[in-house]
Scaffold this motif. Sequence first.
Motif, mmCIF file in Angstrom:
data_model
loop_
_atom_site.group_PDB
_atom_site.id
_atom_site.type_symbol
_atom_site.label_atom_id
_atom_site.label_comp_id
_atom_site.label_asym_id
_atom_site.label_seq_id
_atom_site.Cartn_x
_atom_site.Cartn_y
_atom_site.Cartn_z
ATOM 1 N N LYS A 63 -6.439 9.184 12.199
ATOM 2 C CA LYS A 63 -7.324 10.299 11.870
ATOM 3 C C LYS A 63 -7.349 10.550 10.363
ATOM 4 O O LYS A 63 -8.406 10.760 9.772
ATOM 5 C CB LYS A 63 -6.879 11.555 12.620
ATOM 6 N N LEU A 64 -6.176 10.501 9.736
ATOM 7 C CA LEU A 64 -6.134 10.758 8.301
ATOM 8 C C LEU A 64 -6.739 9.609 7.504
ATOM 9 O O LEU A 64 -7.383 9.832 6.474
ATOM 10 C CB LEU A 64 -4.694 11.012 7.854
ATOM 11 N N ARG A 65 -6.546 8.386 7.967
ATOM 12 C CA ARG A 65 -7.166 7.255 7.255
ATOM 13 C C ARG A 65 -8.685 7.336 7.320
ATOM 14 O O ARG A 65 -9.382 7.013 6.356
ATOM 15 C CB ARG A 65 -6.674 5.928 7.843
ATOM 16 N N ARG A 66 -9.202 7.763 8.471
ATOM 17 C CA ARG A 66 -10.653 7.937 8.583
ATOM 18 C C ARG A 66 -11.137 9.032 7.638
ATOM 19 O O ARG A 66 -12.148 8.867 6.952
ATOM 20 C CB ARG A 66 -11.048 8.282 10.028
ATOM 21 N N GLY A 123 -4.852 9.010 -1.256
ATOM 22 C CA GLY A 123 -4.487 8.569 -2.600
ATOM 23 C C GLY A 123 -3.172 9.134 -3.083
ATOM 24 O O GLY A 123 -2.426 8.475 -3.824
ATOM 25 N N LEU A 124 -2.858 10.366 -2.671
ATOM 26 C CA LEU A 124 -1.651 11.040 -3.153
ATOM 27 C C LEU A 124 -1.060 11.878 -2.036
ATOM 28 O O LEU A 124 -1.783 12.611 -1.348
ATOM 29 C CB LEU A 124 -1.988 11.938 -4.349
ATOM 30 N N ALA A 125 0.246 11.767 -1.836
ATOM 31 C CA ALA A 125 0.966 12.605 -0.882
ATOM 32 C C ALA A 125 1.994 13.424 -1.639
ATOM 33 O O ALA A 125 2.715 12.891 -2.495
ATOM 34 C CB ALA A 125 1.651 11.752 0.185
ATOM 35 N N ALA A 185 3.950 9.634 5.583
ATOM 36 C CA ALA A 185 3.149 9.591 4.362
ATOM 37 C C ALA A 185 2.989 8.170 3.851
ATOM 38 O O ALA A 185 1.896 7.764 3.442
ATOM 39 C CB ALA A 185 3.780 10.471 3.290
ATOM 40 N N LEU A 186 4.057 7.383 3.871
ATOM 41 C CA LEU A 186 3.976 6.017 3.384
ATOM 42 C C LEU A 186 3.035 5.176 4.237
ATOM 43 O O LEU A 186 2.425 4.217 3.759
ATOM 44 C CB LEU A 186 5.367 5.386 3.342
ATOM 45 N N ASP A 187 2.883 5.541 5.511
ATOM 46 C CA ASP A 187 1.969 4.808 6.395
ATOM 47 C C ASP A 187 0.506 5.150 6.135
ATOM 48 O O ASP A 187 -0.377 4.332 6.425
ATOM 49 C CB ASP A 187 2.304 5.101 7.861
ATOM 50 N N VAL A 188 0.225 6.364 5.640
ATOM 51 C CA VAL A 188 -1.175 6.759 5.483
ATOM 52 C C VAL A 188 -1.649 6.658 4.034
ATOM 53 O O VAL A 188 -2.842 6.837 3.769
ATOM 54 C CB VAL A 188 -1.431 8.187 6.017
ATOM 55 N N LEU A 189 -0.749 6.377 3.097
ATOM 56 C CA LEU A 189 -1.179 6.177 1.716
ATOM 57 C C LEU A 189 -1.993 4.887 1.593
ATOM 58 O O LEU A 189 -1.676 3.881 2.235
ATOM 59 C CB LEU A 189 0.024 6.101 0.785
ATOM 60 N N ARG A 190 -3.000 4.910 0.776
ATOM 61 C CA ARG A 190 -3.756 3.688 0.508
ATOM 62 C C ARG A 190 -2.901 2.743 -0.340
ATOM 63 O O ARG A 190 -1.926 3.174 -0.984
ATOM 64 C CB ARG A 190 -5.037 4.026 -0.251
ATOM 65 N N ARG A 220 0.601 7.295 15.533
ATOM 66 C CA ARG A 220 -0.444 6.315 15.252
ATOM 67 C C ARG A 220 -1.820 6.951 15.268
ATOM 68 O O ARG A 220 -2.657 6.684 14.400
ATOM 69 C CB ARG A 220 -0.365 5.172 16.266
ATOM 70 N N GLN A 221 -2.043 7.802 16.246
ATOM 71 C CA GLN A 221 -3.336 8.464 16.337
ATOM 72 C C GLN A 221 -3.538 9.407 15.144
ATOM 73 O O GLN A 221 -4.632 9.466 14.563
ATOM 74 C CB GLN A 221 -3.426 9.254 17.644
#
Length: 344
Positions: free
Chosen positions: A227-230, A237-239, A252-257, A222-223
């Motif tokens: 960090k990556l979302r910030r 946009g792309l993983a 990756a699916l959790d941090v993709l916009r 989660r942390q």
Amino acid sequence: MTMRALVFDPEAGLRVADVPQPQPAPGEILVRVEACGICGSDRQLVRGEGAPLGTSYPVVLGHEIAGRVAALGEGVSGFAPGEAVVVHPFVPCGQCAACARGEEHLCPHQGVLGFTRPGGDAEYVAVPAANVIRRPDGIDPAEAAILVDAYATPYRALVSAGLQGEEAVLVIGTGGLGLAAIQIAKALGAPQVAVLSRREDAGALALVSGADEFVTLADDPRQAARKLRRMAKGGVGLALDTSGFADGIAFALDVLRPGGKLVTVAMPAADLPVPFAKLARRGIAIQGSFGSRRGDVEALLEMAADGRVQPDVVAGRRLALEEAVDAILHPFFGRDVVVFETSN
């Protein structure tokens, strides 16, 4: 006349052996090999985890080839003995619907050097003239060799996925493909590139390759995701997945916009679960990418020549042919490269 080569078959195993030296058939070029990269797909073949359709044994391994023109087959022109070259490893049929669409890298009938025909872990290799590409002056053979696959595979994936220069990229994996992908994403204009790895000790090399952030699966997920979302101002946009691990893809699916895309070049031995509900709710696309086109290698040679990518960072150990067996069985950071004597 014989030559030394790295040969594999399931019965006799992996070994360095004397084999007949090839001669170029009509339409082929004989290349004296200067360097040949060791790829993860070589290791998969040796482990029995699958091979391209049409692979026949015994086979001389090696598909990341740099060398010099040794001889021209009948009907070949435009090259001269001694010219520095690299070899694109995929041999499309040129007649199917995929080839007609310009998607020869997806040709279902293509051959692959080092699998369906003899490869470049040998002193000489005979290849179709259409697969031979001139190598610019000043590019080291070991570094040029890995451009044809370790770099060309993630390049094709990022281009096919429509990398937008204004959006952050996440690279999953820190093998040769992952480290190359960091450099390529930066060269194509990505403002930030984050890297996810299973190996905590891969961070230094990822940062040297150009990564802006490095997280591991040992971190609090989660942390790490926050960090990556910030970093990406709301989501990546792309993983690009180079590893094929379920936990990496889930991260990756959790941090993709919303509306982001996951593109994968990994070919894991087992199928992975796909959370279709999450994809639908957030409008996320998943895309596969395989291999590369000749034009991708040409573009990468230009990028290496003008310093936009640095294959010296990814090219790991330089090995003699006799060391290749151990290198395949015991992987190392980056891309191990077999280097041949060039005085003959």
